[in-house]
Scaffold this active site. Structure first.
Site, PDB file in Angstrom:
ATOM      1  N   CYS A 127       0.805  -1.222   0.000  1.00  0.00           N
ATOM      2  CA  CYS A 127       0.000   0.000   0.000  1.00  0.00           C
ATOM      3  C   CYS A 127       0.839   1.274   0.000  1.00  0.00           C
ATOM      4  O   CYS A 127       0.325   2.352  -0.296  1.00  0.00           O
ATOM      5  CB  CYS A 127      -0.949  -0.006   1.189  1.00  0.00           C
ATOM      6  SG  CYS A 127      -2.133  -1.367   1.134  1.00  0.00           S
TER       7      CYS A 127
ATOM      8  N   HIS B  31      -3.387   6.942   2.667  1.00  0.00           N
ATOM      9  CA  HIS B  31      -3.801   5.680   2.065  1.00  0.00           C
ATOM     10  C   HIS B  31      -5.198   5.346   2.566  1.00  0.00           C
ATOM     11  O   HIS B  31      -5.489   5.442   3.756  1.00  0.00           O
ATOM     12  CB  HIS B  31      -2.813   4.574   2.440  1.00  0.00           C
ATOM     13  CG  HIS B  31      -3.348   3.195   2.272  1.00  0.00           C
ATOM     14  ND1 HIS B  31      -3.922   2.766   1.093  1.00  0.00           N
ATOM     15  CD2 HIS B  31      -3.416   2.149   3.136  1.00  0.00           C
ATOM     16  CE1 HIS B  31      -4.315   1.512   1.228  1.00  0.00           C
ATOM     17  NE2 HIS B  31      -4.017   1.111   2.469  1.00  0.00           N
TER      18      HIS B  31
ATOM     19  N   ASN C  60     -10.760   0.039  -0.388  1.00  0.00           N
ATOM     20  CA  ASN C  60      -9.301   0.081  -0.271  1.00  0.00           C
ATOM     21  C   ASN C  60      -8.696  -0.483  -1.546  1.00  0.00           C
ATOM     22  O   ASN C  60      -8.834  -1.666  -1.829  1.00  0.00           O
ATOM     23  CB  ASN C  60      -8.876  -0.747   0.946  1.00  0.00           C
ATOM     24  CG  ASN C  60      -7.373  -0.756   1.182  1.00  0.00           C
ATOM     25  OD1 ASN C  60      -6.588  -0.379   0.319  1.00  0.00           O
ATOM     26  ND2 ASN C  60      -6.971  -1.209   2.353  1.00  0.00           N
TER      27      ASN C  60
END
Length: 344
Positions: free
Chosen positions: A127, A261, A291
């Site tokens: 990520c 993020h 996500n």
């Protein structure tokens, strides 16, 4: 870019060594949307449980005919359109979900977007991948190796997440985002002012997909130790943001926008609270796309630009935390540009 161009000294119009400046922003999402109601049919969960714990209402997922590369190429083309250019000198691609382990995908993205024989390579930092790629591409520009670089991030986590696992199946979606970096003066809006990168391999097992040697047969799904990741993510991103703010000669109080993020709403809320930022200064674009791992920051940027939450002149910090464990932050003054978005 030909080999003879490598090693040239990047200079701004004033003659000073150039900085890397964000000049274009593009994204791509699959057109297929999966809402919470569809997951409730197959998982022991509820729409209320998903919303209150993650902030997610739906997520995008690719069809079998669409690849990670397809998303990446479309996002790259859109970033080029946003920047008003056709070609760049280099391409850095961040992904955890490539179509194959070898070869790297970046050269094919360069080929499919008409870039020719440019430098191109992949980065894997889960990520944190987009920010690791952004820092690397920026270094190529400040070193004089390239005058312009495409930074692309694309993920198809729907192909590595166990559809029966409530803890992960509700979180992840597919998507891609890209930015164009070009050489420019350090005081120009969009210039990358500071980076902070770090890792902690002692937590390598907290976010993982087993390898062939670890699990030679059977299914190899993505797994995550949610509570432990939550605590470390907030701690590491908060510290990283503070370091970047200090390096930019700002203060937390003068930070206009935090673009984290997009892991889940609770992490974003906890991070803003830890930093002492009002919730409205932390971008959260989770509700409709979930996500998207490495692609989440450029997608969040595009959403914030389109809704005018992120405006030119805003003191902005991007921050991420992911497997490895790894984390990263970048500071910049947001430039005047329009995001180009599309679906496939």
């Amino acid at each position: 870019m030909s080999a003879s161009c490598l090693g040239k000294s990047a200079r701004s119009n004033s003659g000073e060594r150039a900085s890397a400046v964000i000049a274009g922003l593009g994204t791509c999402l699959p057109s297929h949307s999966v809402d919470n109601a569809a997951l409730v049919e197959v998982l022991d969960t509820s729409d209320e449980w998903i919303r209150t714990r993650t902030g997610i209402e739906s997520r995008r997922r690719v069809t079998p005919e669409t690849s990670t590369l397809d998303l990446a190429c479309e996002a790259a083309r859109n970033a080029l359109r946003s920047a008003g250019i056709d070609t760049v000198d280099g391409l850095v691609f961040a992904t955890t979900t490539p179509e194959r382990p070898c070869p790297a995908a970046a050269p094919e993205i360069a080929y499919r977007t008409g870039q020719g024989n440019i430098l191109a390579f992949d980065i894997s930092a889960v990520c944190s991948g987009f920010l690791y790629a952004l820092a690397t591409a920026g270094a190529l520009i400040t070193a004089g190796t390239a005058d312009s670089v495409l930074v692309v991030a694309a993920e198809t986590y729907s192909r590595i997440v166990d559809p029966r696992d409530r803890s992960t199946a509700v979180l992840f979606g597919d998507g891609a985002g890209a930015v164009v970096l070009r050489a420019g003066p350090a005081d120009e809006p969009g210039a990358l002012l500071a980076h902070d990168l770090g890792s902690d391999g002692s937590g390598a097992d907290l976010i993982r997909v087993p390898g062939v040697r670890e699990q030679p047969s059977g299914e190899r799904w993505f797994t995550m130790s949610g509570r432990k990741v939550y605590l470390r993510a907030v701690d590491r991103m908060a510290d990283s943001v503070r370091r970047v703010v200090k390096d930019c000669d700002w203060s937390i109080e003068t930070l206009d926008m935090l673009v984290p993020h997009q892991a889940n709403a609770r992490i974003i809320e906890a991070l803003a609270k830890r930093l002492g930022l009002p919730p409205e200064r932390a971008v959260c674009e989770l509700a409709r796309i979930g996500n998207t791992a490495a692609a989440s920051i450029p997608l969040a940027l595009a959403g914030a630009v389109t809704t005018r939450r992120l405006t030119p002149g805003a003191r902005t910090v991007l921050t991420a935390f992911g497997g490895g464990l790894s984390w990263a932050s970048t500071g910049l003054i947001w430039p005047q540009l329009a995001a180009v978005t599309s679906e496939v």
